[in-house]
Design a protein around this motif. Structure first.
Motif, mmCIF file in Angstrom:
data_model
loop_
_atom_site.group_PDB
_atom_site.id
_atom_site.type_symbol
_atom_site.label_atom_id
_atom_site.label_comp_id
_atom_site.label_asym_id
_atom_site.label_seq_id
_atom_site.Cartn_x
_atom_site.Cartn_y
_atom_site.Cartn_z
ATOM 1 N N VAL A 81 0.842 -1.203 0.000
ATOM 2 C CA VAL A 81 0.000 0.000 0.000
ATOM 3 C C VAL A 81 0.870 1.243 0.000
ATOM 4 O O VAL A 81 0.547 2.241 -0.648
ATOM 5 C CB VAL A 81 -0.938 -0.006 1.220
ATOM 6 N N GLU A 82 2.004 1.174 0.717
ATOM 7 C CA GLU A 82 2.897 2.333 0.761
ATOM 8 C C GLU A 82 3.438 2.667 -0.625
ATOM 9 O O GLU A 82 3.567 3.826 -0.995
ATOM 10 C CB GLU A 82 4.058 2.079 1.738
ATOM 11 N N GLN A 83 3.760 1.627 -1.357
ATOM 12 C CA GLN A 83 4.235 1.846 -2.721
ATOM 13 C C GLN A 83 3.131 2.482 -3.572
ATOM 14 O O GLN A 83 3.394 3.366 -4.394
ATOM 15 C CB GLN A 83 4.662 0.516 -3.341
ATOM 16 N N PHE A 84 1.882 2.062 -3.333
ATOM 17 C CA PHE A 84 0.760 2.643 -4.053
ATOM 18 C C PHE A 84 0.557 4.101 -3.653
ATOM 19 O O PHE A 84 0.298 4.959 -4.499
ATOM 20 C CB PHE A 84 -0.501 1.823 -3.763
ATOM 21 N N ARG A 85 0.692 4.375 -2.351
ATOM 22 C CA ARG A 85 0.560 5.764 -1.884
ATOM 23 C C ARG A 85 1.606 6.650 -2.555
ATOM 24 O O ARG A 85 1.319 7.772 -2.971
ATOM 25 C CB ARG A 85 0.734 5.826 -0.369
ATOM 26 N N GLU A 86 2.807 6.140 -2.660
ATOM 27 C CA GLU A 86 3.882 6.916 -3.279
ATOM 28 C C GLU A 86 3.560 7.184 -4.748
ATOM 29 O O GLU A 86 3.811 8.281 -5.272
ATOM 30 C CB GLU A 86 5.203 6.156 -3.153
ATOM 31 N N PHE A 87 3.010 6.179 -5.391
ATOM 32 C CA PHE A 87 2.619 6.358 -6.794
ATOM 33 C C PHE A 87 1.569 7.460 -6.930
ATOM 34 O O PHE A 87 1.659 8.313 -7.814
ATOM 35 C CB PHE A 87 2.064 5.038 -7.345
ATOM 36 N N LEU A 88 0.556 7.423 -6.059
ATOM 37 C CA LEU A 88 -0.500 8.435 -6.115
ATOM 38 C C LEU A 88 0.069 9.835 -5.866
ATOM 39 O O LEU A 88 -0.321 10.809 -6.530
ATOM 40 C CB LEU A 88 -1.589 8.137 -5.093
ATOM 41 N N HIS A 89 1.006 9.915 -4.912
ATOM 42 C CA HIS A 89 1.617 11.215 -4.613
ATOM 43 C C HIS A 89 2.401 11.732 -5.818
ATOM 44 O O HIS A 89 2.304 12.908 -6.188
ATOM 45 C CB HIS A 89 2.548 11.070 -3.398
ATOM 46 N N THR A 90 3.172 10.848 -6.430
ATOM 47 C CA THR A 90 3.961 11.246 -7.610
ATOM 48 C C THR A 90 3.061 11.634 -8.769
ATOM 49 O O THR A 90 3.308 12.597 -9.478
ATOM 50 C CB THR A 90 4.866 10.082 -8.050
ATOM 51 N N ARG A 91 1.969 10.862 -8.922
ATOM 52 C CA ARG A 91 1.035 11.137 -9.999
ATOM 53 C C ARG A 91 0.375 12.505 -9.821
ATOM 54 O O ARG A 91 0.152 13.233 -10.796
ATOM 55 C CB ARG A 91 -0.036 10.045 -10.019
ATOM 56 N N ALA A 92 0.036 12.838 -8.569
ATOM 57 C CA ALA A 92 -0.611 14.127 -8.298
ATOM 58 C C ALA A 92 0.334 15.284 -8.608
ATOM 59 O O ALA A 92 -0.095 16.326 -9.077
ATOM 60 C CB ALA A 92 -1.067 14.179 -6.859
#
Length: 368
Positions: free
Chosen positions: A357-368
């Motif tokens: 999930v942390e990796q997914f959170r990081e992806f969402l942050h980078t995407r934003a």
């Protein structure tokens, strides 16, 4: 003797005086608009209600032996007609506008008419396929009653086949039927794309007194139209494009791989059967679409779209299903998943996959 357009004037005047906010559009269509009316022709109206109260304006009546129908079409249905989702596109395309509540309503209606002039060719072919699928229902009914001389039954079913095929042919030719049945033969027989024996098929289906003859001609007409449909779809082939057309496919259908594997492990034969057939068929269709840019014509015999799946070297899950022994199917599913991933990644498809999930959170942050 009255003039039919006096009736339209009376209706519009009534709307303007009593319900101007409830009716968005009033228009007429048919023979009077097309210039083919005779003294007994009726005048067909439709209106688009602006409110729920507007629907109450609907009325059917007769004056001096001439029938009139003032019937409602919601904006949603008018949109479907403009999208060629109904066979009566001409009602919107070729009508005469008699009343518009506002400039915005008038502009909205004109935009529907403009949409009709610039349809998507592939969308029309998909609609044509839907009509041909409906024709097969009536062919089946004729075949299941074959040998019984029930002329009324066969004429009813033949008419259903004929109207659906002719509407399909209009769509294949990128147009709509401009006149009602019986008055549109000139347009139909001049279609650029049509079965070579179209005139003979129509004559037989309309005039024959032989049930068997109607059945045979109906089947041949539908089959030849399917072949024309396939040819036209092939003209839209624009080469493979996996990155656009296969994006997100594996992520969405990963769950089916899991369900099928679980079903095999638990010896859940019914679930294994349904998902093994579904998974192979879905992948085959997406591969076909990714290679060609359009979906397969399912009316084609022998499921030719499955050829791409076979040529890719993927295991045949459908053949491997064995209700008494699910182990070979389970192994094949694992092999298919691995090979399929390799297949699409090698063609540029990026799989969106995370290990936490942390990796997914990081992806969402980078995407934003």
């Amino acid at each position: 003797m009255f003039h039919v357009f006096d009736v339209s004037s009376a209706l519009v005047s009534h709307i303007e005086q009593h319900c101007p906010d409830d009716i968005a559009i009033v228009a007429c269509y048919g023979s009077y608009v097309q210039g083919t009316a005779n003294p007994k022709s009726d005048l067909d109206f439709f209106f688009i209600p602006a409110t729920s109260d507007g629907y109450r304006a609907s009325i059917q009546f007769i004056i001096d032996g001439i029938s009139f129908d003032f019937w409602p079409i919601g904006w949603d249905r008018a949109e479907r007609m403009a999208n060629y989702e109904e066979s009566n596109t001409s009602i919107i395309a070729d009508c005469r506008l008699l009343y518009a509540r506002s400039d915005a309503d008038r502009e909205r209606f004109y935009q529907l008419q403009e949409k009709i002039k610039n349809p998507s060719g592939l969308n029309l072919l998909d609609r044509a396929e839907t009509e041909l699928q409906r024709a097969y229902v009536h062919l089946y009914k004729m075949r299941s009653t074959s040998g019984r001389e029930n002329l009324a039954f066969f004429r009813i079913e033949s008419q259903e086949v004929l109207t659906k095929v002719l509407y399909s042919l209009a769509l294949i030719n990128g147009t709509y039927l401009r006149k009602g049945w019986g008055k549109n033969m000139d347009q139909i027989l001049n279609f650029e794309i049509r079965p070579a024996r179209l005139a003979d098929y129509i004559h037989t289906l309309v005039h024959s007194n032989s049930c068997q003859e109607m059945q045979v001609n109906g089947e041949e007409l539908v089959q030849e139209t399917v072949e024309l449909l396939v040819q036209q779809k092939e003209s839209y082939t624009n080469g493979p494009s996996y990155t656009d057309r296969m994006r997100g496919f594996y992520e969405e259908f990963k769950g089916i791989f899991n369900k099928l594997t679980e079903a095999c492990e638990k010896k859940d034969r019914d679930t294994a059967y349904f998902w093994s057939v579904s998974l192979q068929d879905i992948i085959a269709k997406f591969l076909y679409y990714s290679e060609r840019g359009y979906w397969p014509v399912e009316l084609e015999p022998n499921l030719v779209y499955q050829d791409i799946y076979v040529k890719a070297g993927f295991p045949n899950l459908v053949d491997l299903f064995d209700a008494q022994n699910l182990l070979p199917l389970e192994r094949a599913v694992q092999q298919l998943e691995s090979k399929f991933r390799e297949h699409i990644v090698a063609r540029g498809v990026e799989i969106l996959e995370f290990h936490s999930v942390e990796q997914f959170r990081e992806f969402l942050h980078t995407r934003a």
